[in-house]
Design a protein around this motif. Structure first.
Motif, PDB file in Angstrom:
ATOM      1  N   LYS A  45       0.951  -1.030   0.127  1.00  0.00           N
ATOM      2  CA  LYS A  45       0.197   0.410   0.192  1.00  0.00           C
ATOM      3  C   LYS A  45       1.020   1.139   0.384  1.00  0.00           C
ATOM      4  O   LYS A  45       1.309   1.047   0.753  1.00  0.00           O
ATOM      5  N   ALA A  46       0.330   2.434  -0.729  1.00  0.00           N
ATOM      6  CA  ALA A  46       1.637   3.201  -1.430  1.00  0.00           C
ATOM      7  C   ALA A  46       1.002   4.590  -0.124  1.00  0.00           C
ATOM      8  O   ALA A  46       1.847   4.761   0.648  1.00  0.00           O
ATOM      9  N   PHE A  47      -0.429   4.615  -0.328  1.00  0.00           N
ATOM     10  CA  PHE A  47      -0.808   6.311   0.044  1.00  0.00           C
ATOM     11  C   PHE A  47      -2.294   5.786   0.168  1.00  0.00           C
ATOM     12  O   PHE A  47      -2.377   6.555  -1.087  1.00  0.00           O
ATOM     13  N   GLY A  48      -2.787   6.429   1.250  1.00  0.00           N
ATOM     14  CA  GLY A  48      -4.763   5.899   1.551  1.00  0.00           C
ATOM     15  C   GLY A  48      -4.559   7.032   2.302  1.00  0.00           C
ATOM     16  O   GLY A  48      -3.869   7.427   3.015  1.00  0.00           O
ATOM     17  N   ILE A  49      -5.248   7.708   2.217  1.00  0.00           N
ATOM     18  CA  ILE A  49      -6.298   9.151   2.418  1.00  0.00           C
ATOM     19  C   ILE A  49      -7.522   8.775   2.817  1.00  0.00           C
ATOM     20  O   ILE A  49      -8.528   8.631   1.849  1.00  0.00           O
ATOM     21  N   GLY A  50      -8.132   9.485   3.514  1.00  0.00           N
ATOM     22  CA  GLY A  50      -9.297   9.445   4.574  1.00  0.00           C
ATOM     23  C   GLY A  50      -9.639   8.994   5.803  1.00  0.00           C
ATOM     24  O   GLY A  50      -9.072   9.162   6.667  1.00  0.00           O
ATOM     25  N   TRP A  51     -10.801   7.190   5.672  1.00  0.00           N
ATOM     26  CA  TRP A  51     -11.022   7.005   7.026  1.00  0.00           C
ATOM     27  C   TRP A  51     -11.231   7.974   7.931  1.00  0.00           C
ATOM     28  O   TRP A  51     -11.408   8.258   9.058  1.00  0.00           O
ATOM     29  N   THR A  52     -12.690   8.397   6.998  1.00  0.00           N
ATOM     30  CA  THR A  52     -13.212   9.517   7.577  1.00  0.00           C
ATOM     31  C   THR A  52     -14.666   9.641   6.821  1.00  0.00           C
ATOM     32  O   THR A  52     -14.462   9.654   6.199  1.00  0.00           O
TER      33      THR A  52
ATOM     34  N   ASN B  15      -2.477   4.161  -4.655  1.00  0.00           N
ATOM     35  CA  ASN B  15      -1.470   4.712  -5.610  1.00  0.00           C
ATOM     36  C   ASN B  15      -2.008   6.383  -5.307  1.00  0.00           C
ATOM     37  O   ASN B  15      -1.491   6.412  -6.841  1.00  0.00           O
ATOM     38  N   PRO B  16      -2.488   7.179  -4.935  1.00  0.00           N
ATOM     39  CA  PRO B  16      -2.849   6.755  -3.971  1.00  0.00           C
ATOM     40  C   PRO B  16      -4.362   6.480  -3.873  1.00  0.00           C
ATOM     41  O   PRO B  16      -4.992   6.605  -5.578  1.00  0.00           O
ATOM     42  N   SER B  17      -5.262   6.226  -3.102  1.00  0.00           N
ATOM     43  CA  SER B  17      -6.369   5.543  -2.448  1.00  0.00           C
ATOM     44  C   SER B  17      -7.249   7.025  -1.785  1.00  0.00           C
ATOM     45  O   SER B  17      -6.184   7.649  -1.116  1.00  0.00           O
ATOM     46  N   THR B  18      -8.334   7.356  -2.153  1.00  0.00           N
ATOM     47  CA  THR B  18      -8.691   8.653  -1.797  1.00  0.00           C
ATOM     48  C   THR B  18      -9.709   9.158  -1.376  1.00  0.00           C
ATOM     49  O   THR B  18     -10.821   9.054  -2.465  1.00  0.00           O
ATOM     50  N   ASP B  19     -10.239   8.625  -0.228  1.00  0.00           N
ATOM     51  CA  ASP B  19     -12.070   8.759   0.237  1.00  0.00           C
ATOM     52  C   ASP B  19     -12.340   9.852   1.214  1.00  0.00           C
ATOM     53  O   ASP B  19     -11.490  10.828   1.587  1.00  0.00           O
TER      54      ASP B  19
ATOM     55  N   GLY C 178      -4.200   2.289  -9.613  1.00  0.00           N
ATOM     56  CA  GLY C 178      -2.724   3.176  -9.441  1.00  0.00           C
ATOM     57  C   GLY C 178      -3.940   4.821  -9.072  1.00  0.00           C
ATOM     58  O   GLY C 178      -4.660   4.954  -8.017  1.00  0.00           O
ATOM     59  N   ASN C 179      -4.365   5.707  -9.473  1.00  0.00           N
ATOM     60  CA  ASN C 179      -5.290   6.739  -8.374  1.00  0.00           C
ATOM     61  C   ASN C 179      -6.325   6.722  -8.501  1.00  0.00           C
ATOM     62  O   ASN C 179      -7.432   6.074  -9.430  1.00  0.00           O
ATOM     63  N   TYR C 180      -7.713   6.840  -7.054  1.00  0.00           N
ATOM     64  CA  TYR C 180      -8.432   6.056  -6.947  1.00  0.00           C
ATOM     65  C   TYR C 180      -9.829   7.096  -6.222  1.00  0.00           C
ATOM     66  O   TYR C 180      -8.486   7.725  -5.510  1.00  0.00           O
ATOM     67  N   ALA C 181     -10.366   7.665  -6.907  1.00  0.00           N
ATOM     68  CA  ALA C 181     -11.179   8.823  -5.999  1.00  0.00           C
ATOM     69  C   ALA C 181     -12.605   7.826  -5.720  1.00  0.00           C
ATOM     70  O   ALA C 181     -13.286   7.427  -5.928  1.00  0.00           O
ATOM     71  N   ARG C 182     -12.927   8.255  -4.439  1.00  0.00           N
ATOM     72  CA  ARG C 182     -13.644   7.609  -3.547  1.00  0.00           C
ATOM     73  C   ARG C 182     -14.416   8.041  -2.845  1.00  0.00           C
ATOM     74  O   ARG C 182     -14.871   9.692  -2.165  1.00  0.00           O
ATOM     75  N   GLY C 183     -16.158   7.477  -2.487  1.00  0.00           N
ATOM     76  CA  GLY C 183     -16.335   8.792  -1.701  1.00  0.00           C
ATOM     77  C   GLY C 183     -17.356   9.944  -2.363  1.00  0.00           C
ATOM     78  O   GLY C 183     -17.594   9.956  -3.576  1.00  0.00           O
ATOM     79  N   ARG C 184     -16.608  10.843  -1.787  1.00  0.00           N
ATOM     80  CA  ARG C 184     -17.646  11.897  -2.279  1.00  0.00           C
ATOM     81  C   ARG C 184     -16.204  12.969  -2.580  1.00  0.00           C
ATOM     82  O   ARG C 184     -16.580  14.256  -2.597  1.00  0.00           O
ATOM     83  N   THR C 185     -15.033  12.604  -2.684  1.00  0.00           N
ATOM     84  CA  THR C 185     -14.357  12.745  -3.225  1.00  0.00           C
ATOM     85  C   THR C 185     -14.446  14.590  -4.576  1.00  0.00           C
ATOM     86  O   THR C 185     -14.745  13.535  -5.441  1.00  0.00           O
ATOM     87  N   ARG C 186     -13.473  14.962  -4.526  1.00  0.00           N
ATOM     88  CA  ARG C 186     -13.293  15.786  -5.107  1.00  0.00           C
ATOM     89  C   ARG C 186     -11.608  16.026  -5.938  1.00  0.00           C
ATOM     90  O   ARG C 186     -10.982  16.253  -5.118  1.00  0.00           O
ATOM     91  N   MET C 187     -11.792  15.234  -6.943  1.00  0.00           N
ATOM     92  CA  MET C 187     -10.371  15.371  -7.328  1.00  0.00           C
ATOM     93  C   MET C 187      -9.809  16.181  -8.704  1.00  0.00           C
ATOM     94  O   MET C 187     -10.645  15.234  -9.557  1.00  0.00           O
ATOM     95  N   LEU C 188      -8.724  16.735  -8.788  1.00  0.00           N
ATOM     96  CA  LEU C 188      -8.219  16.929  -9.821  1.00  0.00           C
ATOM     97  C   LEU C 188      -7.219  16.292 -10.388  1.00  0.00           C
ATOM     98  O   LEU C 188      -5.694  16.262 -10.034  1.00  0.00           O
TER      99      LEU C 188
END
Length: 693
Positions: free
Chosen positions: A221-228, A249-253, A278-288
């Motif tokens: 696992k490289a890089f996780g963002i979230g848990w909320t 890589n990362p997962s963004t929640d 690779g890059n993963y946008a999860r939940g209500r993420t707003r990603m550019l």
């Protein structure tokens, strides 16, 4: 400068837009926040001051991206700047200083083995933890930032080898860097590898985080963002090399704003590690996601149906599986900070060359001045209104600097309001005036002179340059972490001719204005040279400039970079004004506004970007202003340039490039835009002409 319009003298005819030839340069890297202070001479000070060490640039560095945004009571991210610099070689000392309540710059010199394996070293607020060159290693453990911890920099370290033999390890939460509810964190130029769990975990509403120029490798696992469930996190991720990692890589929640650009994701064929995504946008993420390069990745970009993911400019090479976007518009990062993305095709080479620990960071060798300021030890003079310093006024400290000094002198000004005028004369170069408070608002130098006011000695009026609260006339001088203000009361002097009231005058070469608030009304920031035929370069960064009429003006070659330009109503409550008024000599560069934001509580379509100033009707002047890669508020007029003094702005040099926001507009004869080719010759390095602040 005058607000009047003069009748022009004889004027030569030229093309509507003439771009000067670029200055020949050596290649230069990214400009860091702060400066590399030079080394100073003995000034007859006390023993404590003689022992003051030279201040390397890496001790004063601050973040970019979301970590640079002022929020939650924190003014950007600058770590332990202002605190003691300590060098550690043992786990006990690292833990001691990392957890201390005071600010520290902690230099890790050598490999420190963590015992027991997997232990996460607790980090308190206001810390910079940096490896000494490439020697700083944390082996078998990592760092933990708890709820409320803020203003932390983790930089130039190798954090490795907490792996416990199980690839997708569910038993050992051994991360390289983990944060739970922290804010204003900068993770930069590290090598993170071979951990039991994630390399980086940004969890539980952590926010205002920037992760830049790191190597992440050899982990499940490289890089996780979230848990909320809260949509809080604002994060910038750029110029990272993520390779041989399977997931996150990362997962963004549930990130409120996730800006990913110029990252290089690589899955090398024929190895035991294969990417699942690779890059993963999860939940209500707003990603550019922009200008990144994906090499050999499976499922390079994926999103949940609930997430917003906008892509632009990315390159996929040898990838397979899902590459997704959609859900609506994401957001514009330039509403929060300025940045310039590299072309995606260049990313593998740029990131491979630049990511990971640098030998120049955390090293004493970085204490030499780029301008060759000398070889003695930096000397510090202290100023405090309450008498606890060596001097009670800033000017008294300047007066104590010897004429002709060839080395850096730092005038450290304690928090307070100093009602005085300050002049650094031309014969005192290498002077730094810096506030010692936590914020640029803590230390204020203010006065209220104006051009038309008469001097107390009866010798005439002040004139525009003479009205300056702070005048810097010496080469290689710097101002940092201050507010400089001119509070001249226009309403109380309505009948006065000459309302020009300069807050800060720069009239020399190689001047750095870093982390300032510069505020006034008309003619706030005057950028000049020592004489008309003498070069003068000024670099303004991470600053706020406030005013209403011609409030960035003069003949200097000046860059305003990564800053905020705030438009202000006039004394009578009306909205009307001009940002720039360059008076550039022919053959020189003028004013460049780059990667900045224009805002302010003024009426829509009420301000010009600038007008052309020909002092005294000077027909040889060739004013130039370029505004590029910046966000413009609705206050900017649709035709943003205008004439001054009877001279047509179209015969001078005014242009825009890639601006955004409601005040931006398409190219036209009334709104010149640079071509890509011309823009390549109008970047910061072209303006600075071989000088790296």
């Amino acid at each position: 400068m005058s607000d009047s319009r003069r009748t022009p003298r004889h004027r030569r005819r030229r093309t509507a837009l003439t771009i000067g030839l670029p200055v020949a340069l050596a290649a230069s890297g990214a400009l860091a926040y702060g400066s590399v202070f030079g080394l100073g001479l003995g000034l007859g000070l006390g023993e404590k001051d003689r022992a003051a060490a030279a201040v390397p640039a890496w001790t004063t560095a601050a973040a970019d991206g979301f970590a640079a945004v002022n929020a939650l009571g924190q003014q950007g991210t600058y770590g332990g700047r202002g605190g003691r610099t300590v060098t550690v070689t043992s786990l006990a000392d690292l833990e001691k200083y990392a957890a201390a309540p005071e600010p520290y710059v902690i230099v890790v010199a050598g490999a420190i083995t963590v015992n027991p394996t997997g232990k996460e070293i607790k980090v308190a607020s206001d810390k910079t933890i940096i490896g000494s060159g490439t020697s700083g290693h944390i082996v078998g453990g990592g760092f933990f930032l708890a709820q409320g911890v803020h203003n932390v920099i983790i930089r130039n370290l190798t954090i490795r080898d907490s792996y416990q033999g199980v690839w997708n390890d569910k038993e050992h939460d051994f991360d390289a860097i983990q944060m739970d509810g922290a804010h204003h964190v900068w993770i930069d130029h590290n090598d993170l590898r071979h951990t039991a769990d994630g390399l980086i975990d940004v969890r539980k509403d952590s926010t205002y985080v920037t992760v830049s120029w790191n190597r992440l490798s050899n982990a499940n696992k490289a890089f996780g963002i979230g848990w909320t469930q809260n949509v809080v996190t604002d994060i910038t991720i750029h110029h990272n090399w993520i390779r041989e990692t399977e997931q996150r890589n990362p997962s963004t929640d549930n990130a409120a704003h996730a800006h990913l650009y110029n990252n290089y994701l690589e899955d090398t064929p024929g190895t035991a590690i294969t990417s699942s995504y690779g890059n993963y946008a999860r939940g209500r993420t707003r990603m550019l996601l922009e200008n990144s390069y994906f090499q050999g990745m499976r499922n390079p970009v994926i999103r949940d149906s609930t997430a917003v993911l906008a892509q632009r400019g990315n390159v996929l090479s040898g990838t397979s599986g899902r590459n997704e976007s959609g859900g609506g518009a994401a957001f514009d990062p330039r509403a929060y900070y300025g940045y310039t993305a590299d072309a995606a095709v260049d990313v593998p080479a740029v990131v491979k060359a630049g990511a990971g620990p640098r030998s120049s960071l955390g090293s004493a060798s970085a204490t030499r001045s780029a301008a060759g300021a000398g070889a003695g030890a930096t000397r510090t003079l202290t100023v405090a209104k309450d008498g606890s310093g060596q001097y009670t006024t800033v000017q008294a400290a300047v007066n104590a600097v010897p004429a002709g000094n060839s080395s850096r002198v730092v005038i450290s000004v304690k928090p307070g309001t100093y009602r005085e005028t300050v002049t650094v004369p031309a014969d005192k170069p290498h002077v730094t005036i810096q506030g010692s408070g936590a914020s640029r608002k803590d230390t204020v130098i203010v006065y209220g002179n104006a051009a038309g006011l008469r001097k107390p000695d009866g010798s005439g009026t002040y004139g525009t340059p003479g009205s300056a609260t702070v005048a810097v006339r010496s080469d290689d001088s710097r101002l940092r972490n201050l507010t400089v203000s001119n509070d001249f009361d226009e309403a109380a002097h309505r009948s006065l001719t000459g309302h020009q009231a300069v807050a800060l005058l720069a009239a020399a070469d190689r001047i750095v204005l870093d982390g300032l608030i510069i505020t006034g009304d008309q003619d706030t920031l005057e950028l000049e040279t020592a004489a008309k035929d003498v070069p003068g370069r000024v670099y303004v960064t991470n600053s706020y400039v406030v005013g209403n009429v011609d409030f960035v003006f003069g003949r200097a070659t000046a860059v305003i970079d990564r800053s905020v330009i705030t438009l202000k109503k006039r004394w009578d409550g009306t909205s009307a004004g001009y940002i720039t008024a360059p008076s550039t000599p022919a053959g020189s560069k003028g004013i460049l506004i780059n990667r900045s934001t224009v805002n302010g509580d003024v009426a829509a379509s009420s301000f010009f970007l600038g007008r052309n100033w020909h002092p005294g009707g000077d027909t040889t002047a060739d004013p130039q202003a370029t505004v590029r890669d910046s966000r413009l508020s609705a206050a900017i007029k649709r035709t943003p340039w205008t004439d001054m003094g009877g001279f047509s702005w179209k015969e001078d040099r005014f242009a825009e490039y890639r601006n955004t926001g409601p005040g931006a507009g398409p190219a036209s004869s009334d709104r010149p835009h640079l071509t890509d080719a011309r823009a390549a010759d109008q970047e910061v390095a072209d303006w600075l002409g071989g000088w790296t602040p």
